[in-house]
Scaffold this motif. Structure first.
Motif, mmCIF file in Angstrom:
data_model
loop_
_atom_site.group_PDB
_atom_site.id
_atom_site.type_symbol
_atom_site.label_atom_id
_atom_site.label_comp_id
_atom_site.label_asym_id
_atom_site.label_seq_id
_atom_site.Cartn_x
_atom_site.Cartn_y
_atom_site.Cartn_z
ATOM 1 N N ARG A 1 1.109 -1.263 -0.034
ATOM 2 C CA ARG A 1 -0.158 0.076 -0.033
ATOM 3 C C ARG A 1 0.797 1.218 0.012
ATOM 4 O O ARG A 1 0.772 2.280 -0.866
ATOM 5 C CB ARG A 1 -1.019 0.156 1.321
ATOM 6 N N THR A 2 1.884 1.244 0.857
ATOM 7 C CA THR A 2 2.840 2.414 0.982
ATOM 8 C C THR A 2 3.491 2.609 -0.371
ATOM 9 O O THR A 2 3.535 3.642 -0.753
ATOM 10 C CB THR A 2 3.712 2.081 1.798
ATOM 11 N N SER A 3 4.083 1.750 -1.318
ATOM 12 C CA SER A 3 4.580 1.620 -2.371
ATOM 13 C C SER A 3 3.606 2.069 -3.459
ATOM 14 O O SER A 3 4.098 3.126 -4.193
ATOM 15 C CB SER A 3 4.826 0.112 -2.840
ATOM 16 N N GLU A 4 2.326 1.721 -3.513
ATOM 17 C CA GLU A 4 1.562 2.448 -4.570
ATOM 18 C C GLU A 4 1.235 3.956 -4.220
ATOM 19 O O GLU A 4 1.219 4.579 -4.979
ATOM 20 C CB GLU A 4 0.014 1.631 -4.468
ATOM 21 N N ILE A 5 1.204 4.245 -2.831
ATOM 22 C CA ILE A 5 0.886 5.595 -2.669
ATOM 23 C C ILE A 5 2.170 6.431 -3.138
ATOM 24 O O ILE A 5 2.114 7.604 -3.740
ATOM 25 C CB ILE A 5 0.839 5.949 -1.186
ATOM 26 N N LEU A 6 3.391 5.785 -2.993
ATOM 27 C CA LEU A 6 4.678 6.578 -3.497
ATOM 28 C C LEU A 6 4.701 6.685 -5.018
ATOM 29 O O LEU A 6 5.162 7.873 -5.405
ATOM 30 C CB LEU A 6 6.056 5.986 -2.634
ATOM 31 N N LYS A 7 4.303 5.559 -5.585
ATOM 32 C CA LYS A 7 4.148 5.559 -7.066
ATOM 33 C C LYS A 7 3.242 6.878 -7.616
ATOM 34 O O LYS A 7 3.657 7.426 -8.238
ATOM 35 C CB LYS A 7 3.876 4.465 -7.582
ATOM 36 N N ALA A 8 2.346 6.810 -7.128
ATOM 37 C CA ALA A 8 1.128 7.782 -7.256
ATOM 38 C C ALA A 8 1.672 9.278 -7.127
ATOM 39 O O ALA A 8 1.607 10.068 -7.962
ATOM 40 C CB ALA A 8 -0.239 7.454 -6.524
ATOM 41 N N ALA A 9 2.387 9.417 -6.036
ATOM 42 C CA ALA A 9 2.889 10.641 -5.634
ATOM 43 C C ALA A 9 4.153 11.046 -6.491
ATOM 44 O O ALA A 9 4.104 12.332 -6.914
ATOM 45 C CB ALA A 9 3.494 10.675 -4.034
ATOM 46 N N SER A 10 5.004 10.220 -6.898
ATOM 47 C CA SER A 10 5.901 10.319 -7.812
ATOM 48 C C SER A 10 5.477 10.858 -9.063
ATOM 49 O O SER A 10 6.079 11.751 -9.952
ATOM 50 C CB SER A 10 6.901 9.280 -7.849
ATOM 51 N N VAL A 11 4.315 10.119 -9.737
ATOM 52 C CA VAL A 11 3.776 10.490 -10.822
ATOM 53 C C VAL A 11 3.169 11.850 -10.864
ATOM 54 O O VAL A 11 3.348 12.669 -11.656
ATOM 55 C CB VAL A 11 2.706 9.438 -11.502
ATOM 56 N N PHE A 12 2.641 12.294 -9.897
ATOM 57 C CA PHE A 12 1.893 13.507 -9.663
ATOM 58 C C PHE A 12 3.069 14.400 -9.714
ATOM 59 O O PHE A 12 3.047 15.451 -10.446
ATOM 60 C CB PHE A 12 1.068 13.333 -8.410
ATOM 61 N N PHE A 13 4.152 14.375 -8.856
ATOM 62 C CA PHE A 13 4.997 15.265 -8.787
ATOM 63 C C PHE A 13 6.037 15.337 -10.304
ATOM 64 O O PHE A 13 6.391 16.598 -10.308
ATOM 65 C CB PHE A 13 5.998 15.053 -7.596
ATOM 66 N N ALA A 14 6.224 14.157 -10.765
ATOM 67 C CA ALA A 14 6.793 14.213 -12.154
ATOM 68 C C ALA A 14 5.966 15.123 -13.062
ATOM 69 O O ALA A 14 6.598 15.874 -14.034
ATOM 70 C CB ALA A 14 6.929 13.074 -12.572
ATOM 71 N N GLN A 15 4.675 14.917 -13.117
ATOM 72 C CA GLN A 15 3.894 15.756 -14.161
ATOM 73 C C GLN A 15 4.141 17.468 -13.740
ATOM 74 O O GLN A 15 4.054 18.135 -14.597
ATOM 75 C CB GLN A 15 2.316 15.609 -14.000
#
Length: 103
Positions: free
Chosen positions: A78-92
């Protein structure tokens, strides 16, 4: 939270002890104590595994550890999925520079 146990631990211990010491069939002991015979059979098997007499099933300690590790893995996923989503958001956010309002 685990479901409440139908039979108290004292009854379980007494029933297993009776099966192991009396030599009577599990079904007879179960009937005398008012427990389901398959429940008593499972308790007896688990007691044998915990005593090191069986290697075809995990001990109670191993089961507890496995349960805890599975819980930890689920939390890490769950933590990994949250971090992936956050990294995609910040990359955009980085890829799309904001235009500054003109003064």
């Amino acid at each position: 939270m685990p479901a409440p146990r139908k039979y108290p631990d004292e009854l379980r211990e007494r029933a297993v002890r009776e099966v192991r010491t009396s030599g009577r069939p599990v079904a007879h002991v179960a009937r005398d104590l008012g427990v389901h015979k398959e429940a008593l059979r499972n308790w007896a098997r688990q007691a044998e595994a915990d005593a090191g007499e069986r290697d075809d099933r995990p001990t109670t300690a191993e089961q507890d550890e496995l349960r805890q590790l599975r819980k930890e893995v689920a939390e890490l996923r769950r933590t990994s999925e949250i971090l992936k989503a956050a990294s995609v958001f910040f990359a955009q956010e980085i890829d799309c520079p904001r235009t500054r309002p003109s003064r």
